[in-house]
Design a protein around this motif. Structure first.
Motif, mmCIF file in Angstrom:
data_model
loop_
_atom_site.group_PDB
_atom_site.id
_atom_site.type_symbol
_atom_site.label_atom_id
_atom_site.label_comp_id
_atom_site.label_asym_id
_atom_site.label_seq_id
_atom_site.Cartn_x
_atom_site.Cartn_y
_atom_site.Cartn_z
ATOM 1 N N LYS A 43 10.766 6.245 18.716
ATOM 2 C CA LYS A 43 9.474 6.739 18.240
ATOM 3 C C LYS A 43 8.615 5.594 17.726
ATOM 4 C CE LYS A 43 11.030 11.396 17.107
ATOM 5 N NZ LYS A 43 11.010 12.480 16.085
ATOM 6 N N GLU A 44 7.331 5.893 17.550
ATOM 7 C CA GLU A 44 6.408 4.897 17.022
ATOM 8 C C GLU A 44 6.615 4.737 15.510
ATOM 9 O OE1 GLU A 44 2.686 5.514 20.155
ATOM 10 O OE2 GLU A 44 2.472 6.078 18.060
ATOM 11 N N ARG A 45 6.085 3.656 15.002
ATOM 12 C CA ARG A 45 6.140 3.410 13.558
ATOM 13 C C ARG A 45 5.099 4.287 12.876
ATOM 14 N NH1 ARG A 45 7.021 -2.659 11.570
ATOM 15 N NH2 ARG A 45 8.636 -2.308 13.152
ATOM 16 N N ASP A 46 5.545 5.104 11.955
ATOM 17 C CA ASP A 46 4.679 6.084 11.310
ATOM 18 C C ASP A 46 4.404 5.729 9.851
ATOM 19 O OD1 ASP A 46 6.260 8.882 12.989
ATOM 20 O OD2 ASP A 46 4.491 7.718 13.555
ATOM 21 N N PHE A 47 3.220 6.071 9.399
ATOM 22 C CA PHE A 47 2.838 5.886 8.008
ATOM 23 C C PHE A 47 3.623 6.841 7.110
ATOM 24 C CE2 PHE A 47 0.290 5.157 4.377
ATOM 25 C CZ PHE A 47 -0.036 6.381 3.825
ATOM 26 N N VAL A 48 4.036 6.327 5.949
ATOM 27 C CA VAL A 48 4.723 7.152 4.958
ATOM 28 C C VAL A 48 3.887 7.239 3.682
ATOM 29 C CG1 VAL A 48 6.775 7.394 3.512
ATOM 30 C CG2 VAL A 48 6.995 6.581 5.871
ATOM 31 N N ALA A 49 3.553 6.088 3.110
ATOM 32 C CA ALA A 49 2.811 6.078 1.848
ATOM 33 C C ALA A 49 2.157 4.715 1.648
ATOM 34 C CB ALA A 49 3.739 6.388 0.670
ATOM 35 N N ALA A 50 1.102 4.689 0.859
ATOM 36 C CA ALA A 50 0.419 3.439 0.541
ATOM 37 C C ALA A 50 -0.128 3.508 -0.876
ATOM 38 C CB ALA A 50 -0.708 3.164 1.536
ATOM 39 N N ILE A 51 -0.319 2.319 -1.442
ATOM 40 C CA ILE A 51 -0.813 2.240 -2.811
ATOM 41 C C ILE A 51 -1.704 1.018 -2.949
ATOM 42 C CG2 ILE A 51 1.229 0.942 -3.582
ATOM 43 C CD1 ILE A 51 1.003 2.455 -6.265
ATOM 44 N N ASN A 52 -2.791 1.167 -3.683
ATOM 45 C CA ASN A 52 -3.617 0.030 -4.090
ATOM 46 C C ASN A 52 -4.012 0.252 -5.539
ATOM 47 O OD1 ASN A 52 -5.600 1.929 -4.040
ATOM 48 N ND2 ASN A 52 -6.844 0.961 -2.461
ATOM 49 N N TRP A 53 -4.997 -0.541 -6.013
ATOM 50 C CA TRP A 53 -5.298 -0.455 -7.428
ATOM 51 C C TRP A 53 -6.035 0.827 -7.801
ATOM 52 C CZ3 TRP A 53 -6.974 -4.072 -3.980
ATOM 53 C CH2 TRP A 53 -8.293 -3.942 -3.549
ATOM 54 N N SER A 54 -6.507 1.573 -6.801
ATOM 55 C CA SER A 54 -7.281 2.771 -7.112
ATOM 56 C C SER A 54 -6.528 4.067 -6.840
ATOM 57 C CB SER A 54 -8.584 2.784 -6.319
ATOM 58 O OG SER A 54 -8.307 2.871 -4.932
ATOM 59 N N GLY A 55 -5.374 3.984 -6.205
ATOM 60 C CA GLY A 55 -4.674 5.221 -5.940
ATOM 61 C C GLY A 55 -3.607 5.113 -4.892
ATOM 62 N N THR A 56 -3.140 6.284 -4.462
ATOM 63 C CA THR A 56 -2.062 6.378 -3.489
ATOM 64 C C THR A 56 -2.463 7.298 -2.338
ATOM 65 O OG1 THR A 56 -1.082 8.215 -4.721
ATOM 66 C CG2 THR A 56 -0.270 6.004 -5.229
ATOM 67 N N ASN A 57 -1.703 7.193 -1.267
ATOM 68 C CA ASN A 57 -1.941 8.008 -0.087
ATOM 69 C C ASN A 57 -0.581 8.329 0.531
ATOM 70 O OD1 ASN A 57 -3.291 9.337 1.951
ATOM 71 N ND2 ASN A 57 -3.753 7.500 3.116
ATOM 72 N N TYR A 58 -0.395 9.553 0.992
ATOM 73 C CA TYR A 58 0.885 9.968 1.545
ATOM 74 C C TYR A 58 0.707 10.685 2.875
ATOM 75 C CZ TYR A 58 2.759 9.192 -3.147
ATOM 76 O OH TYR A 58 3.138 8.627 -4.338
ATOM 77 N N ALA A 59 1.711 10.533 3.730
ATOM 78 C CA ALA A 59 1.782 11.357 4.922
ATOM 79 C C ALA A 59 2.079 12.799 4.499
ATOM 80 C CB ALA A 59 2.879 10.846 5.849
ATOM 81 N N ASP A 60 1.549 13.732 5.257
ATOM 82 C CA ASP A 60 1.752 15.152 4.924
ATOM 83 C C ASP A 60 3.237 15.508 4.882
ATOM 84 O OD1 ASP A 60 -1.165 16.402 6.725
ATOM 85 O OD2 ASP A 60 -0.953 15.581 4.704
#
Length: 122
Positions: A43-60
């Motif tokens: 499978k392809e490489r999939d996004f899981v989560a990210a973080i910077n100084w303003s917040g976070t982001n998650y895969a559903d």
């Protein structure tokens, strides 16, 4: 140049927890956005989560189960994974980039770790 070293992977049963760590070299860690991606066989490489100084982001697929955090004093980003499922089985990669945002696109991260295997048995 940034070097990333992941640790914390392993073999667990469904419902268990794991915490992945990624330690970065360099003095600009606090200004970088950091991400976790995963790649299952074939499978392809999939996004899981990210973080910077303003917040976070998650895969559903991981919202409510995984938490990304960082300790800038230790140049380390963490991925706390709870209620693991067999479909979470993959090699997990840490990634870093300069600049704002919490991108979900692998190509926007120039720096990558070597990956750590997470296997969840049913």
């Amino acid at each position: 140049q940034v070097q990333l070293v992941e640790s914390g992977g392993g073999l667990v049963q469904a419902g268990d927890s794991l915490r992945l760590s990624c330690t970065a070299s360099g003095r600009t860690f606090s200004s970088r956005r950091m991400g976790w991606f995963r790649q299952a066989p074939g499978k392809e490489r999939d996004f899981v989560a990210a973080i910077n100084w303003s917040g976070t982001n998650y895969a559903d697929s991981v919202k409510g189960r995984f938490t990304i955090s960082r300790d800038n004093a230790k140049n380390t980003v963490y991925l706390q994974m709870n209620t693991l499922k067999p479909e979470d089985t993959a090699v997990y990669y840490c990634a870093a980039a300069a600049g704002p945002g919490a991108s979900t696109v692998p190509a926007t991260y120039p720096y990558w770790g070597q990956g750590t295997q997470v296997t969840v048995s049913s």
